[in-house]
Write a protein that holds these residues in place. Sequence first.
Motif, PDB file in Angstrom:
ATOM      1  N   VAL A  36       0.865  -1.175   0.000  1.00 34.18           N
ATOM      2  CA  VAL A  36       0.000   0.000   0.000  1.00 34.18           C
ATOM      3  C   VAL A  36       0.904   1.229   0.000  1.00 34.18           C
ATOM      4  CG1 VAL A  36      -1.951  -1.091   1.155  1.00 34.18           C
ATOM      5  CG2 VAL A  36      -0.165  -0.002   2.518  1.00 34.18           C
ATOM      6  N   ALA A  37       0.418   2.329  -0.557  1.00 36.25           N
ATOM      7  CA  ALA A  37       1.243   3.536  -0.651  1.00 36.25           C
ATOM      8  C   ALA A  37       1.278   4.315   0.652  1.00 36.25           C
ATOM      9  CB  ALA A  37       0.734   4.422  -1.777  1.00 36.25           C
ATOM     10  N   GLY A  38       0.153   4.399   1.328  1.00 35.95           N
ATOM     11  CA  GLY A  38       0.105   5.175   2.555  1.00 35.95           C
ATOM     12  C   GLY A  38      -0.022   6.662   2.304  1.00 35.95           C
ATOM     13  N   PRO A  39      -0.046   7.425   3.384  1.00 39.03           N
ATOM     14  CA  PRO A  39      -0.228   8.871   3.265  1.00 39.03           C
ATOM     15  C   PRO A  39       1.013   9.557   2.720  1.00 39.03           C
ATOM     16  CG  PRO A  39       0.199   8.289   5.534  1.00 39.03           C
ATOM     17  CD  PRO A  39       0.083   6.994   4.791  1.00 39.03           C
ATOM     18  N   ILE A  40       0.802  10.730   2.136  1.00 40.09           N
ATOM     19  CA  ILE A  40       1.897  11.570   1.668  1.00 40.09           C
ATOM     20  C   ILE A  40       1.779  12.914   2.389  1.00 40.09           C
ATOM     21  CG2 ILE A  40       2.883  12.789  -0.309  1.00 40.09           C
ATOM     22  CD1 ILE A  40       1.892  10.485  -2.063  1.00 40.09           C
ATOM     23  N   GLY A  41       2.843  13.295   3.045  1.00 39.86           N
ATOM     24  CA  GLY A  41       2.840  14.541   3.792  1.00 39.86           C
ATOM     25  C   GLY A  41       3.927  14.525   4.839  1.00 39.86           C
ATOM     26  N   PRO A  42       4.090  15.617   5.575  1.00 40.46           N
ATOM     27  CA  PRO A  42       5.160  15.688   6.574  1.00 40.46           C
ATOM     28  C   PRO A  42       5.054  14.587   7.618  1.00 40.46           C
ATOM     29  CG  PRO A  42       4.171  17.845   6.232  1.00 40.46           C
ATOM     30  CD  PRO A  42       3.315  16.860   5.500  1.00 40.46           C
ATOM     31  N   LEU A  43       6.191  14.104   8.057  1.00 36.73           N
ATOM     32  CA  LEU A  43       6.240  13.062   9.080  1.00 36.73           C
ATOM     33  C   LEU A  43       5.406  13.446  10.292  1.00 36.73           C
ATOM     34  CD1 LEU A  43       9.518  11.319  10.219  1.00 36.73           C
ATOM     35  CD2 LEU A  43       7.932  12.212  11.907  1.00 36.73           C
ATOM     36  N   THR A  44       5.496  14.708  10.704  1.00 42.13           N
ATOM     37  CA  THR A  44       4.810  15.153  11.916  1.00 42.13           C
ATOM     38  C   THR A  44       3.297  15.196  11.747  1.00 42.13           C
ATOM     39  OG1 THR A  44       5.224  17.432  11.204  1.00 42.13           O
ATOM     40  CG2 THR A  44       6.762  16.477  12.809  1.00 42.13           C
ATOM     41  N   ALA A  45       2.812  15.128  10.510  1.00 38.65           N
ATOM     42  CA  ALA A  45       1.372  15.142  10.268  1.00 38.65           C
ATOM     43  C   ALA A  45       0.796  13.745  10.084  1.00 38.65           C
ATOM     44  CB  ALA A  45       1.056  15.990   9.038  1.00 38.65           C
ATOM     45  N   CYS A  46       1.640  12.734  10.081  1.00 43.86           N
ATOM     46  CA  CYS A  46       1.199  11.361   9.854  1.00 43.86           C
ATOM     47  C   CYS A  46       0.690  10.753  11.160  1.00 43.86           C
ATOM     48  CB  CYS A  46       2.360  10.527   9.307  1.00 43.86           C
ATOM     49  SG  CYS A  46       1.932   8.809   8.945  1.00 43.86           S
ATOM     50  N   ARG A  58       1.524   2.687  11.103  1.00 45.35           N
ATOM     51  CA  ARG A  58       1.507   1.249  11.414  1.00 45.35           C
ATOM     52  C   ARG A  58       0.916   0.438  10.272  1.00 45.35           C
ATOM     53  NH1 ARG A  58      -0.404   2.011  17.543  1.00 45.35           N
ATOM     54  NH2 ARG A  58       1.602   1.791  18.594  1.00 45.35           N
ATOM     55  N   ARG A  59      -0.121   0.964   9.632  1.00 42.80           N
ATOM     56  CA  ARG A  59      -0.774   0.224   8.552  1.00 42.80           C
ATOM     57  C   ARG A  59       0.199  -0.053   7.416  1.00 42.80           C
ATOM     58  NH1 ARG A  59      -3.751  -3.665   6.460  1.00 42.80           N
ATOM     59  NH2 ARG A  59      -4.558  -3.159   4.398  1.00 42.80           N
ATOM     60  N   VAL A  60       0.995   0.937   7.044  1.00 41.79           N
ATOM     61  CA  VAL A  60       1.951   0.740   5.956  1.00 41.79           C
ATOM     62  C   VAL A  60       3.004  -0.300   6.345  1.00 41.79           C
ATOM     63  CG1 VAL A  60       3.664   1.870   4.484  1.00 41.79           C
ATOM     64  CG2 VAL A  60       1.538   3.056   5.051  1.00 41.79           C
ATOM     65  N   LEU A  61       3.507  -0.219   7.573  1.00 40.37           N
ATOM     66  CA  LEU A  61       4.479  -1.213   8.023  1.00 40.37           C
ATOM     67  C   LEU A  61       3.857  -2.594   8.152  1.00 40.37           C
ATOM     68  CD1 LEU A  61       6.209   1.357   8.558  1.00 40.37           C
ATOM     69  CD2 LEU A  61       7.154   0.135  10.528  1.00 40.37           C
ATOM     70  N   LEU A 117      16.157   2.319  -0.977  1.00 39.47           N
ATOM     71  CA  LEU A 117      17.591   2.600  -1.080  1.00 39.47           C
ATOM     72  C   LEU A 117      17.885   4.082  -0.871  1.00 39.47           C
ATOM     73  CD1 LEU A 117      18.334   0.534  -4.325  1.00 39.47           C
ATOM     74  CD2 LEU A 117      18.737  -0.187  -1.957  1.00 39.47           C
ATOM     75  N   THR A 118      16.879   4.911  -1.096  1.00 39.16           N
ATOM     76  CA  THR A 118      17.018   6.357  -0.977  1.00 39.16           C
ATOM     77  C   THR A 118      15.914   6.851  -0.045  1.00 39.16           C
ATOM     78  OG1 THR A 118      15.593   6.765  -2.885  1.00 39.16           O
ATOM     79  CG2 THR A 118      17.946   6.473  -3.321  1.00 39.16           C
ATOM     80  N   ALA A 119      15.507   8.089  -0.175  1.00 37.95           N
ATOM     81  CA  ALA A 119      14.363   8.622   0.566  1.00 37.95           C
ATOM     82  C   ALA A 119      13.999   9.979  -0.010  1.00 37.95           C
ATOM     83  CB  ALA A 119      14.671   8.757   2.049  1.00 37.95           C
ATOM     84  N   ASP A 120      12.784  10.416   0.258  1.00 37.71           N
ATOM     85  CA  ASP A 120      12.309  11.733  -0.150  1.00 37.71           C
ATOM     86  C   ASP A 120      11.396  12.276   0.934  1.00 37.71           C
ATOM     87  OD1 ASP A 120      13.308  12.283  -2.909  1.00 37.71           O
ATOM     88  OD2 ASP A 120      12.306  10.374  -3.345  1.00 37.71           O
ATOM     89  N   PRO A 121      11.244  13.584   1.003  1.00 37.61           N
ATOM     90  CA  PRO A 121      10.315  14.147   1.981  1.00 37.61           C
ATOM     91  C   PRO A 121       8.885  13.671   1.727  1.00 37.61           C
ATOM     92  CG  PRO A 121      11.715  15.866   1.025  1.00 37.61           C
ATOM     93  CD  PRO A 121      11.898  14.627   0.197  1.00 37.61           C
ATOM     94  N   GLY A 122       8.123  13.526   2.799  1.00 34.54           N
ATOM     95  CA  GLY A 122       6.698  13.269   2.683  1.00 34.54           C
ATOM     96  C   GLY A 122       6.282  11.819   2.599  1.00 34.54           C
ATOM     97  N   ILE A 123       7.232  10.889   2.640  1.00 32.19           N
ATOM     98  CA  ILE A 123       6.868   9.473   2.496  1.00 32.19           C
ATOM     99  C   ILE A 123       7.460   8.635   3.628  1.00 32.19           C
ATOM    100  CG2 ILE A 123       6.496   9.531   0.006  1.00 32.19           C
ATOM    101  CD1 ILE A 123       9.359   8.389  -0.300  1.00 32.19           C
ATOM    102  N   ALA A 124       7.425   9.161   4.842  1.00 29.13           N
ATOM    103  CA  ALA A 124       8.048   8.460   5.970  1.00 29.13           C
ATOM    104  C   ALA A 124       7.542   7.029   6.147  1.00 29.13           C
ATOM    105  CB  ALA A 124       7.855   9.260   7.257  1.00 29.13           C
ATOM    106  N   PRO A 125       6.218   6.770   6.120  1.00 24.31           N
ATOM    107  CA  PRO A 125       5.784   5.384   6.313  1.00 24.31           C
ATOM    108  C   PRO A 125       6.292   4.451   5.217  1.00 24.31           C
ATOM    109  CG  PRO A 125       3.951   6.902   6.634  1.00 24.31           C
ATOM    110  CD  PRO A 125       5.072   7.697   6.039  1.00 24.31           C
ATOM    111  N   TYR A 126       6.142   4.879   3.971  1.00 23.71           N
ATOM    112  CA  TYR A 126       6.496   4.023   2.839  1.00 23.71           C
ATOM    113  C   TYR A 126       8.001   3.781   2.775  1.00 23.71           C
ATOM    114  CZ  TYR A 126       6.137   2.111  -1.913  1.00 23.71           C
ATOM    115  OH  TYR A 126       6.181   1.290  -3.025  1.00 23.71           O
ATOM    116  N   ALA A 127       8.799   4.833   2.890  1.00 25.60           N
ATOM    117  CA  ALA A 127      10.251   4.676   2.820  1.00 25.60           C
ATOM    118  C   ALA A 127      10.770   3.842   3.987  1.00 25.60           C
ATOM    119  CB  ALA A 127      10.932   6.046   2.799  1.00 25.60           C
TER     120      ALA A 127
END
Length: 263
Positions: free
Chosen positions: A102-112, A118-121, A154-164
Amino acid sequence: MSRATRAAPGQRPGRLAGKVALITGGESGIGLATARVFVAEGAHVLVSGIDREALARAGDELGPTALVAVADVTDEGAVAAAVARTLEAFGSLDVVFSNAGVAGPIGPLTACSVEAFRRVLDVHVVGAFIVLKHALPVLSDGGSVVINSSVVGLTADPGIAPYATAKHAQVGLMRVAAKEVAARGIRVTTIHPGPTSTPFQADVEQRATGLEPAAAADAFDQAIPLGRHASPEEVARLVLFLAGDESRFLTGATVALDGGMSI
């Protein structure tokens, strides 16, 4: 059902002739593309997922050497039943493609929310763990497990803390499993696709950019050194290589198919 697959006179045997595969998240996108390739290359396949209607369509398309099963990878009983059905129908298990996600939410870590995180993990990490827990004991010696991670594993980007986070965690799970089953000749790898032309990816791109589909895809293309998305079939061909005998000395690897994004 017999697992024997014989080539027609004058036709080469498929690269997975006589092998049995289990694919999770196989009702669409990369999972379905991989199921098509596996069947074309001679495998018997059990395709699992959560969308009953899409699974039924996939089963009709893939034909008599494929079965489908409704199974949420976070439900241990459902996963155990899917593995058992694979063995009952085809007699063995040689390849596992852990693809559900699942993709999960997109947005700042602090807003998740914690619940969304947990759902994404749960789907990506706990789900892959459950699949491995039940498949590895019955997987044929010399078999192959492929976990579908992501370039952001392997990398990371802002806004995708659960998925990354989940995609990085799959790498740790893969490396432990690879060492635990190496003595049996079983190989375990993760693949790390970049943006791939699927409805899943299109949804992520539109939510991340706020643009219409074509413009959102173009924006993502600009971040890819090769300048385009992968096709699901290209990813499926990588999974085929990792599933087959040509990759018998390849394990514990993070295999990028990302157009150069992780360089």
